[in-house]
Scaffold this motif. Structure first.
Motif, short mmCIF file in Angstrom:
data_model
loop_
_atom_site.label_atom_id
_atom_site.label_comp_id
_atom_site.label_asym_id
_atom_site.label_seq_id
_atom_site.Cartn_x
_atom_site.Cartn_y
_atom_site.Cartn_z
N VAL A 1 -2.71 2.20 22.68
CA VAL A 1 -2.44 0.83 22.22
C VAL A 1 -3.03 -0.19 23.19
O VAL A 1 -3.55 -1.23 22.78
N GLY A 2 -2.98 0.12 24.48
CA GLY A 2 -3.51 -0.81 25.48
C GLY A 2 -5.02 -0.92 25.49
O GLY A 2 -5.57 -1.87 26.06
N THR A 3 -5.73 0.05 24.89
CA THR A 3 -7.19 0.03 24.93
C THR A 3 -7.83 -0.09 23.56
O THR A 3 -9.06 -0.16 23.47
N ARG B 1 -5.54 -1.98 17.23
CA ARG B 1 -4.15 -1.50 17.21
C ARG B 1 -3.33 -2.26 16.17
O ARG B 1 -3.58 -3.44 15.90
N THR B 2 -2.34 -1.57 15.62
CA THR B 2 -1.48 -2.19 14.62
C THR B 2 -0.18 -2.72 15.22
O THR B 2 0.55 -3.45 14.57
N ALA B 3 0.12 -2.34 16.46
CA ALA B 3 1.30 -2.84 17.18
C ALA B 3 0.84 -3.41 18.51
O ALA B 3 -0.16 -2.97 19.08
N SER B 4 1.55 -4.42 19.00
CA SER B 4 1.18 -5.01 20.28
C SER B 4 1.56 -4.08 21.42
O SER B 4 2.44 -3.20 21.28
N TYR B 5 0.90 -4.26 22.55
CA TYR B 5 1.25 -3.45 23.72
C TYR B 5 2.69 -3.75 24.15
O TYR B 5 3.46 -2.85 24.50
N SER C 1 5.30 -4.66 22.33
CA SER C 1 6.29 -4.00 21.48
C SER C 1 6.29 -2.49 21.69
O SER C 1 7.33 -1.84 21.61
N THR C 2 5.13 -1.92 21.98
CA THR C 2 5.04 -0.48 22.22
C THR C 2 5.84 -0.10 23.46
O THR C 2 6.58 0.89 23.46
N VAL C 3 5.71 -0.89 24.51
CA VAL C 3 6.45 -0.62 25.75
C VAL C 3 7.94 -0.87 25.55
O VAL C 3 8.78 -0.03 25.89
N THR C 4 8.30 -2.01 24.99
CA THR C 4 9.72 -2.35 24.87
C THR C 4 10.45 -1.43 23.89
O THR C 4 11.66 -1.21 24.03
N TYR D 1 10.39 -4.60 33.22
CA TYR D 1 9.04 -4.73 32.68
C TYR D 1 8.47 -6.05 33.17
O TYR D 1 9.01 -7.12 32.87
N TRP D 2 7.37 -5.98 33.92
CA TRP D 2 6.73 -7.16 34.50
C TRP D 2 5.33 -7.28 33.92
O TRP D 2 4.43 -6.51 34.28
N ARG D 3 5.12 -8.27 33.07
CA ARG D 3 3.83 -8.41 32.38
C ARG D 3 2.76 -8.99 33.29
O ARG D 3 1.57 -8.73 33.12
N LEU D 4 3.15 -9.84 34.24
CA LEU D 4 2.29 -10.44 35.27
C LEU D 4 1.32 -11.47 34.73
O LEU D 4 0.66 -12.16 35.50
N ASP D 5 1.19 -11.59 33.41
CA ASP D 5 0.43 -12.69 32.80
C ASP D 5 -0.99 -12.82 33.31
O ASP D 5 -1.49 -13.92 33.52
#
Length: 198
Positions: free
Chosen positions: A167-169, A173-177, A179-182, A189-193
């Motif tokens: 999903v990250g690459t 993808r049909t789902a966001s990264y 939502s896949t992680v959560t 969970y630290w996205r770091l922006d």
């Protein structure tokens, strides 16, 4: 538990680089490194379970190939039980870019050669991103970028790990990264922006 992150090293070679670190006193806690040979490793502190004097060591799987600078890598380390023929054993496992690199049984052997994970004293250190060291002082700094760091209190399966990388690459993808992680319930969970994200 499981620790997951994306990392890109912009420069460097022939040294230790620590993107994620949670080391306690002595040989306790865990560390992620890029080693002087430019391979990933996930070390956990292990203590002899036979009793008597303190005996500790670092145990950790290593990636199969060297990394390249200025390239994003998806890295996951897990520690957890595996049931084999009615016997539960504990394994330390490393994945890079969704692929199993190595899995080491920690509680193999007997007597003075049998070890158990030593988490150490949480008050001694911390969960750190971007550097590592035996104490709160910074050491082995990560030279580059990091993104999407997650900590789980369970062991991610190989299917979950490969799905996160996919999903990250995958631009289609049909789902966001996120939502896949959560959906896999990380404890932190630290996205770091970062602007250049998986």
């Amino acid at each position: 538990f499981s620790v997951e992150f994306w990392a890109l090293r912009t420069s460097g070679s022939g040294n230790y680089y620590a993107p994620v670190w949670s080391r306690g006193s002595g040989t306790s806690g865990y560390n992620f490194y890029v080693l002087p040979a430019n391979t990933w490793t996930f070390w956990v502190g292990a203590t002899n379970v036979a009793g008597g004097s303190y005996i500790g060591t670092w145990v950790g799987p290593t990636s199969k190939s060297a990394i390249a600078n200025n390239t994003w890598y998806h890295v996951v380390g897990t520690y957890g039980p595996v049931l084999n023929s009615g016997v539960t054993n504990w394994y330390v496992t490393l994945y890079v870019n969704g692929v199993l690199q190595q899995s080491l049984q920690l509680d193999t052997g007997s007597g003075t050669s049998q070890y158990a994970y030593n988490p150490g004293n949480a008050a001694y250190c911390c969960f750190r991103m971007g550097n590592g060291g035996a104490t709160m002082a910074a050491g082995y700094p990560w030279v580059g970028n990091m993104d999407e760091v997650a900590f789980y209190t369970n062991t991610l399966t190989s299917l979950q790990v490969s799905n996160h990388w996919y999903v990250g690459t995958n631009a289609a993808r049909t789902a966001s990264y996120f939502s896949t992680v959560t959906n896999d319930s990380p404890f932190g969970y630290w996205r770091l922006d970062e602007s250049n994200t998986p």
